[in-house]
Write a protein that holds these residues in place. Structure first.
Motif, PDB file in Angstrom:
ATOM      1  N   ILE A   3       0.842  -1.192   0.000  1.00 31.13           N
ATOM      2  CA  ILE A   3       0.000   0.000   0.000  1.00 31.13           C
ATOM      3  C   ILE A   3       0.879   1.245   0.000  1.00 31.13           C
ATOM      4  O   ILE A   3       1.881   1.302   0.718  1.00 31.13           O
ATOM      5  N   ILE A   5       0.800   5.414   0.627  1.00 26.82           N
ATOM      6  CA  ILE A   5       0.035   6.517   1.203  1.00 26.82           C
ATOM      7  C   ILE A   5       0.748   7.823   0.890  1.00 26.82           C
ATOM      8  O   ILE A   5       1.905   8.008   1.280  1.00 26.82           O
ATOM      9  N   GLY A  17      -1.326   5.032   8.427  1.00 31.53           N
ATOM     10  CA  GLY A  17      -0.186   4.141   8.282  1.00 31.53           C
ATOM     11  C   GLY A  17      -0.091   3.152   9.431  1.00 31.53           C
ATOM     12  O   GLY A  17       0.134   1.950   9.226  1.00 31.53           O
ATOM     13  N   LEU A  20      -2.922   0.474   9.188  1.00 34.09           N
ATOM     14  CA  LEU A  20      -2.685  -0.530   8.146  1.00 34.09           C
ATOM     15  C   LEU A  20      -1.557  -1.483   8.537  1.00 34.09           C
ATOM     16  O   LEU A  20      -1.631  -2.693   8.284  1.00 34.09           O
ATOM     17  N   VAL A  28       3.782  -0.861   3.820  1.00 34.06           N
ATOM     18  CA  VAL A  28       3.376   0.504   3.502  1.00 34.06           C
ATOM     19  C   VAL A  28       4.570   1.319   3.016  1.00 34.06           C
ATOM     20  O   VAL A  28       5.632   1.309   3.638  1.00 34.06           O
ATOM     21  N   PHE A  54       7.710  -0.644   6.790  1.00 30.30           N
ATOM     22  CA  PHE A  54       7.425   0.723   6.344  1.00 30.30           C
ATOM     23  C   PHE A  54       8.644   1.324   5.662  1.00 30.30           C
ATOM     24  O   PHE A  54       9.775   1.186   6.134  1.00 30.30           O
TER      25      PHE A  54
END
Length: 318
Positions: A3, A5, A17, A20, A28, A54
């Motif tokens: 994903i 963002i 964030g 998710l 992410v 992340f």
């Protein structure tokens, strides 16, 4: 699921964030700009930066090449943009138009050539303008401000790219989100800070205007659920809160929570702001199983606690 963002270091983006990444199968990528020069943005994402799933990129979506980051992405949440009604008039309108309109078009243009599952565009109740009673998604939007116009422009771009190129868009319209990490220019943050410092609270208009207040954790739960929801492509969905209140009601709650009496200074009503907002969230209930749970008083308590921690931290660093 991978994903992306945009606007990850913002108030809502940072919470999204975290929401998710609480799912073990989600990776992410976050994009924002100027984080190193804006302490509140860095604070928003400092926990995210420690997360192994992340990745963060400091990019200007207007001028930098973001296309390589879209490879292998299934879902895009587009939160980046310039917020705020009062500052969207005059010379600032060009900035709003570029960041809320042109950036959205650039992302959509890239997505028409990619096999993404969903492009989720974050819009606002400001597109509706002045309405009476509960507002449903099929009501005609008539924005009252340049800001609302630029966000509606983003929505319309989503619609034409969906129509002609099958970009799998979903539009979410947020209603007055509040809570920890709220921007310094937003009303609740200003009121709490002014009360803590024993300064007068600046209220635009008579304070009787009402809003459908949405706690940020409720908001991001609904938003995160869109990634895996069925039958939402092409839909516009309101995300509202558990209760409505006037500005004066909110001040009364803050007085109770902080055990202080507010000194209020009333100034001219801001141009472009409606007298009331009130979301019909039946579509969100049906499509997203959305049910806001946090009361206004509880949400304000959480925001006060967060801001007190922030101010103590800033004092320690000064």
């Amino acid at each position: 699921m991978n994903i992306l963002i945009t606007g990850i270091a913002g108030f809502i983006g940072s919470h999204l964030g975290e929401e998710l990444l609480a799912q073990s199968d989600v990776n992410v990528i976050g994009i924002d700009q100027g984080v190193a020069n804006e302490p509140h943005k860095f604070r928003n994402i400092e926990n995210l930066l420690q997360h192994k799933r992340f990745q963060f990129y400091d990019l200007d979506l207007l001028s930098d090449d973001f296309l390589p980051l879209l490879n292998d992405i299934q879902v895009i949440y587009h939160l980046a943009g310039i917020p705020g009604v009062r500052s969207s008039w005059g010379d600032e309108f060009e900035t709003y138009l570029l960041h809320n309109g042109l950036v959205t078009q650039k992302l959509l243009e890239a997505c028409r050539r990619l096999p993404i599952d969903k492009f989720i565009y974050i819009s606002t109740s400001s597109v509706y303008g002045e309405k009476t009673g509960k507002v449903s998604e099929d009501m005609m939007p008539i924005p009252l401000s340049p800001y609302g116009i630029t966000k509606l422009t983003g929505e319309q771009l989503c619609r034409v790219y969906h129509h002609y190129f099958d970009v799998p868009v979903v539009v979410l319209r947020y209603f007055t989100v509040y809570g920890p990490r709220q921007r310094p220019d937003m009303a609740f943050h200003r009121f709490i800070k002014q009360l803590l410092l024993d300064e007068p609270l600046i209220v635009y208009g008579d304070g009787k205007q009402t809003r459908d207040f949405t706690y940020v954790k409720d908001c991001v739960k609904a938003t995160a659920s869109v990634a895996t929801a069925d039958h939402v492509i092409g839909e516009t969905i309101n995300i509202g809160g558990k209760e409505r209140a006037s500005v004066l009601d909110v001040i009364t709650l803050l007085e109770q929570l902080l055990h202080k009496k507010a000194k209020i200074t009333f100034v001219e009503k801001a141009k472009g702001e409606p007298v009331q907002t009130w979301a019909n969230i039946s579509k969100a209930e049906k499509l997203l199983n959305y049910e806001p749970t946090v009361s206004l008083k509880e949400g304000l308590k959480h925001e006060i606690e967060d801001l007190e921690k922030q101010y103590k931290r800033e004092e320690g660093n000064s």
